[in-house]
Design a protein around this motif. Structure first.
Motif, PDB file in Angstrom:
ATOM      1  N   LEU A 284       0.643  -1.178  -0.153  1.00 30.66           N
ATOM      2  CA  LEU A 284       0.089  -0.015   0.115  1.00 30.66           C
ATOM      3  C   LEU A 284       0.801   1.179  -0.073  1.00 30.66           C
ATOM      4  CD1 LEU A 284      -2.978   0.784   0.139  1.00 30.66           C
ATOM      5  CD2 LEU A 284      -2.744   1.066   2.649  1.00 30.66           C
TER       6      LEU A 284
ATOM      7  N   THR B 286      -3.905   0.700  -6.794  1.00 33.75           N
ATOM      8  CA  THR B 286      -3.666  -0.026  -5.497  1.00 33.75           C
ATOM      9  C   THR B 286      -5.063  -0.600  -5.015  1.00 33.75           C
ATOM     10  OG1 THR B 286      -3.959   1.707  -4.044  1.00 33.75           O
ATOM     11  CG2 THR B 286      -1.841   1.211  -4.746  1.00 33.75           C
TER      12      THR B 286
ATOM     13  N   ARG C  82      -7.537  -3.790  -2.014  1.00 31.33           N
ATOM     14  CA  ARG C  82      -8.746  -3.714  -1.164  1.00 31.33           C
ATOM     15  C   ARG C  82      -9.331  -5.200  -0.931  1.00 31.33           C
ATOM     16  NH1 ARG C  82     -11.191   1.347  -0.656  1.00 31.33           N
ATOM     17  NH2 ARG C  82     -10.156   3.004  -2.183  1.00 31.33           N
TER      18      ARG C  82
ATOM     19  N   ASN D 165      -6.926   2.518   2.164  1.00 31.61           N
ATOM     20  CA  ASN D 165      -6.862   2.590   0.707  1.00 31.61           C
ATOM     21  C   ASN D 165      -7.484   3.791   0.200  1.00 31.61           C
ATOM     22  OD1 ASN D 165      -6.508  -0.245  -0.907  1.00 31.61           O
ATOM     23  ND2 ASN D 165      -7.186  -0.820   1.091  1.00 31.61           N
TER      24      ASN D 165
END
Length: 205
Positions: free
Chosen positions: A101, A111, A115, A133
């Motif tokens: 991340l 990215t 999730r 996120n």
């Protein structure tokens, strides 16, 4: 006739999340697992050694890989989704999630795949992973200060041991890259190495 033994698959976290043949919709840390511990204050020396071994691989343009041994888990089907629940390897997976991340955000790459990683130990930990996120690229340069200054970072979250440990880990990663005695790191190159050179044996139970 003997059943063929599953000796596991050698993968990185990114490869595990993007493998079309063995597709995983979610990596879920189940309720039976303990809180994330690698980021605890009392684990600073262990955390430093582990991060240093990873930085030595992803910060340098070499052919060296880092193998993190076996990560065991159960493959389950929940609401028609394939879920991997780690039985052993939760700590390493969480650290890898945070590294991906941070590096991904600093590199400015997509990215969204991250999730697929979440915690079930308590609702606050699950929500925190989602909030991480959502944070924009520019805020990862001073990630601890940014998180602790947000309206959604409630008093309850400050007492969640997993959240506290995640922030400590992100802070140590951040300090490493902010303290480098060089120009701005090439996070896109670091991201490419992280995606493929930090690996483990994934084994379904």
């Amino acid at each position: 006739m003997k059943q063929k033994k599953d000796i596991g698959q050698r993968v990185s976290l990114y490869e595990m999340l993007t493998d079309e043949k063995n597709y995983i919709h979610k990596i879920l840390i189940p309720k039976i697992q303990r809180d994330y511990a690698q980021g605890r204050d009392e684990c600073a020396s262990v955390r430093k050694r582990f991060l240093t071994s990873i930085f030595n691989v992803i910060d340098n343009d070499t052919q060296v890989e880092l193998l993190l041994d076996f990560i065991f888990g159960n493959k389950k089907y929940i609401q028609e989704k394939t879920v991997f629940e780690p039985v052993d390897g939760q700590q390493r997976l969480t650290t890898l999630f945070l590294l991906h991340l941070y590096i991904g955000k600093r590199a400015g790459v997509d990215t969204e795949i991250l999730r697929k990683f979440s915690y079930e130990t308590r609702d606050s930990s699950k929500q925190f992973c989602t909030r991480l996120n959502d944070i924009n690229q520019e805020h990862f340069k001073n990630i601890r200060e940014y998180i602790e200054d947000q309206w959604w970072f409630t008093g309850l979250w400050k007492t969640d041991p997993t959240i506290k440990s995640m922030i400590n880990m992100l802070d140590d990663i951040n300090k490493h890259y902010n303290d480098l005695n060089s120009s701005e790191p090439d996070f896109r190159d670091i991201w490419e190495r992280l995606k493929h050179k930090v690996v483990f044996w994934r084994l379904y139970l």
